[in-house]
Enzyme design. Structure first.
Site, PDB file in Angstrom:
ATOM      1  N   CYS A   1      -7.052   1.171  12.967  1.00  0.00           N
ATOM      2  CA  CYS A   1      -8.330   0.550  12.611  1.00  0.00           C
ATOM      3  C   CYS A   1      -9.136   0.166  13.833  1.00  0.00           C
ATOM      4  CB  CYS A   1      -8.090  -0.691  11.772  1.00  0.00           C
ATOM      5  SG  CYS A   1      -6.679  -0.526  10.706  1.00  0.00           S
TER       6      CYS A   1
ATOM      7  N   THR B   1     -11.284   2.401 -13.833  1.00  0.00           N
ATOM      8  CA  THR B   1     -10.221   3.207 -14.430  1.00  0.00           C
ATOM      9  C   THR B   1      -9.070   3.342 -13.446  1.00  0.00           C
ATOM     10  OG1 THR B   1     -11.889   4.391 -15.677  1.00  0.00           O
ATOM     11  CG2 THR B   1      -9.730   5.454 -15.488  1.00  0.00           C
TER      12      THR B   1
ATOM     13  N   SER C   1       0.833  -1.184   0.000  1.00  0.00           N
ATOM     14  CA  SER C   1       0.000   0.000   0.000  1.00  0.00           C
ATOM     15  C   SER C   1       0.879   1.249   0.000  1.00  0.00           C
ATOM     16  CB  SER C   1      -0.877  -0.002   1.251  1.00  0.00           C
ATOM     17  OG  SER C   1      -1.604   1.201   1.332  1.00  0.00           O
TER      18      SER C   1
HETATM   19  C1  LIG Z   1      -2.380  -0.299   6.573  1.00  0.00           C
HETATM   20  C2  LIG Z   1      -2.392  -1.776   6.466  1.00  0.00           C
HETATM   21  C3  LIG Z   1      -3.295  -2.448   5.620  1.00  0.00           C
HETATM   22  C4  LIG Z   1      -4.362  -1.711   4.862  1.00  0.00           C
HETATM   23  O1  LIG Z   1      -3.859  -0.942   3.810  1.00  0.00           O
HETATM   24  P1  LIG Z   1      -4.816   0.197   3.160  1.00  0.00           P
HETATM   25  O2  LIG Z   1      -4.049   0.669   1.976  1.00  0.00           O
HETATM   26  O3  LIG Z   1      -4.964   1.249   4.202  1.00  0.00           O
HETATM   27  O4  LIG Z   1      -6.085  -0.474   2.784  1.00  0.00           O
HETATM   28  C5  LIG Z   1      -3.202  -3.803   5.522  1.00  0.00           C
HETATM   29  N1  LIG Z   1      -2.283  -4.502   6.209  1.00  0.00           N
HETATM   30  C6  LIG Z   1      -1.401  -3.914   7.024  1.00  0.00           C
HETATM   31  C7  LIG Z   1      -0.383  -4.730   7.728  1.00  0.00           C
HETATM   32  C8  LIG Z   1      -1.430  -2.523   7.181  1.00  0.00           C
HETATM   33  O5  LIG Z   1      -0.555  -1.946   8.007  1.00  0.00           O
END
Ligand SMILES: *Cc1c(COP(=O)(O)O)cnc(C)c1O
Length: 394
Positions: A323, A236, A198
């Site tokens: 989260c 897209t 990400s």
């Molecule tokens: C932040 C995180 C995610 C989620 O990524 P997003 O791009 O925010 O959906 C998944 N796994 C781990 C270990 C993370 O730290």
């Protein structure tokens, strides 16, 4: 402001922002369009795919752009599960301290009849190759184990687990969202079949990520739509975001050695300093951990109050993962490493980036002990412990 919550998100780098602007101001065409402004966007996407593939030892056709880490985790796990199901294999191995993007996807599969086995995490926050070896069965279709934990920063023996899975013919997925751009990754050498990352965790933009899928692994769509991403992910493409992601990843990989050396110094000073607070404990292994991660439990303290008081002093930290904040349950990660509820409530996670300084560490080392003492002095339970009426846990 001292920002020490880089596991939640990172500040975008100037390099990433500069890489995005041309794709908003000039080359804003739809990459699926045939005229020039579209085709130039298409070419840019291909170059980003090549650069991202090169950063992790993959080939460009193994890179699928997604909306982030969560989507990549969902698609990886569902794809491997459906492939297994077709072969009559419905056993999946994971761990109790995965990100919710993994755990909730596994819950969904469990409701469909998959058997999900969550390995116990050792008190040091690590899973061993032997634990995985003991759990693999004839009908195991997937092993999904995170590269590095987002709360306690422990780094798992991914290459060992990868070679085991290869030997046993089991698909191996790793959520590498906390590792990408921070630790060396090579999907070939580490025998990784599926990997999620990400951009916003390595100084790129939010809302964009990558699923790497080894050639030959059949992906299932989680987003239906047009023929984008070779038919495996409709919608897209987020061209500016993807360009920012590629630039950020390249920059972080190029600077990794230097950043790591700097971060280790800052991290270790913080760990040593915070360890001096009585009745405190570092969460997770001291050695096998992300270079920027400091995670502690302080007995007799409420994590939320700790964060609010630190915020008053201009320090941005978190208690666990972004989260789970807002819920009163203690972190599933801290419970998984065996912290009692009472102790797990008093957690503090500080996650550094290469932008942090020695002065930041000085300020944190001054603020945290003060705040912990202040909160303990207000707690009747703490008074009982100090007077010996109740016993300490750590
Ligand atoms: C932040 C995180 C995610 C989620 O990524 P997003 O791009 O925010 O959906 C998944 N796994 C781990 C270990 C993370 O730290």
């Amino acid at each position: 402001m001292i920002y020490a919550d880089n596991a939640a998100t990172t500040k975008m780098s100037r390099t990433a922002i500069d890489a995005m602007l041309p794709y908003m101001e000039e080359i804003w065409g739809n990459p699926s369009s045939l005229y020039e402004v579209g085709q130039r966007a298409q070419e840019a996407l291909w170059s980003a795919r090549e650069r991202i593939a090169a950063a992790i030892g993959a080939t460009p056709k193994e890179i699928y752009f997604t909306s982030g880490g969560s989507e990549a985790d969902n698609q990886a796990i569902i794809s491997a599960a459906r492939w297994g199901e077709r072969k009559g294999k419905k056993h999946i191995i994971s761990t109790a301290f995965e990100h919710h993007a993994v755990l909730h996807t596994l819950d969904k599969l469990a409701r469909e009849g998959f058997e999900i086995e969550l390995l116990d995490v050792h008190a040091n926050g690590l899973i061993t190759r032997d634990q995985v070896a003991d759990a693999i069965r004839e009908d195991t279709c997937l092993v999904t184990i995170m590269f590095a934990n987002n709360e306690i920063g422990t780094v798992q023996p991914i290459a060992q687990i990868g070679s085991l899975c290869k030997e046993k013919g089991v698909v191996f997925h790793t959520d590498a969202v906390q590792a990408a751009g921070h630790l060396p990754i090579n999907v070939q050498e580490m025998n990784i079949d599926l990997l999620s990352m990400s951009a916003h965790k390595f100084h790129g933009p939010k809302g964009t990520g990558v699923l790497y899928a080894r050639k030959g692994i059949p992906l299932v769509n989680v987003i239906e739509g047009g023929a984008q991403e070779r038919g495996k992910r409709g919608g897209t493409e987020n061209v500016p975001g993807i360009m920012g992601m590629a630039a950020a990843l390249e920059e972080e990989c190029a600077g990794m050695e230097q950043n790591t050396a700097k971060l280790l110094k800052l991290r270790d000073r913080l760990i040593d300093g915070l360890s001096k607070i009585p009745h405190s404990a570092l969460n997770g292994d001291r050695e096998s951990r992300l270079p920027g991660n400091v995670s502690f439990c302080f007995e007799g303290v409420e994590g939320e109050s700790l964060l609010l008081l630190l915020d008053d002093k201009g320090i941005c930290a978190s208690s666990g993962s972004a989260c789970t904040s807002g819920s009163l349950d203690p972190s599933h990660v801290l419970l998984a490493i065996g912290r009692p509820h009472e102790v797990a409530h008093g957690s503090l996670r500080l996650t550094l980036s290469s932008e942090n300084t020695e002065e930041d560490v000085d300020a944190i080392l001054k603020a945290v002990p003060e705040v912990v003492e202040y909160l303990r002095n207000m707690s009747p339970l703490w008074k009982d412990k100090v007077s010996g009426k109740k016993s300490f846990v750590i």
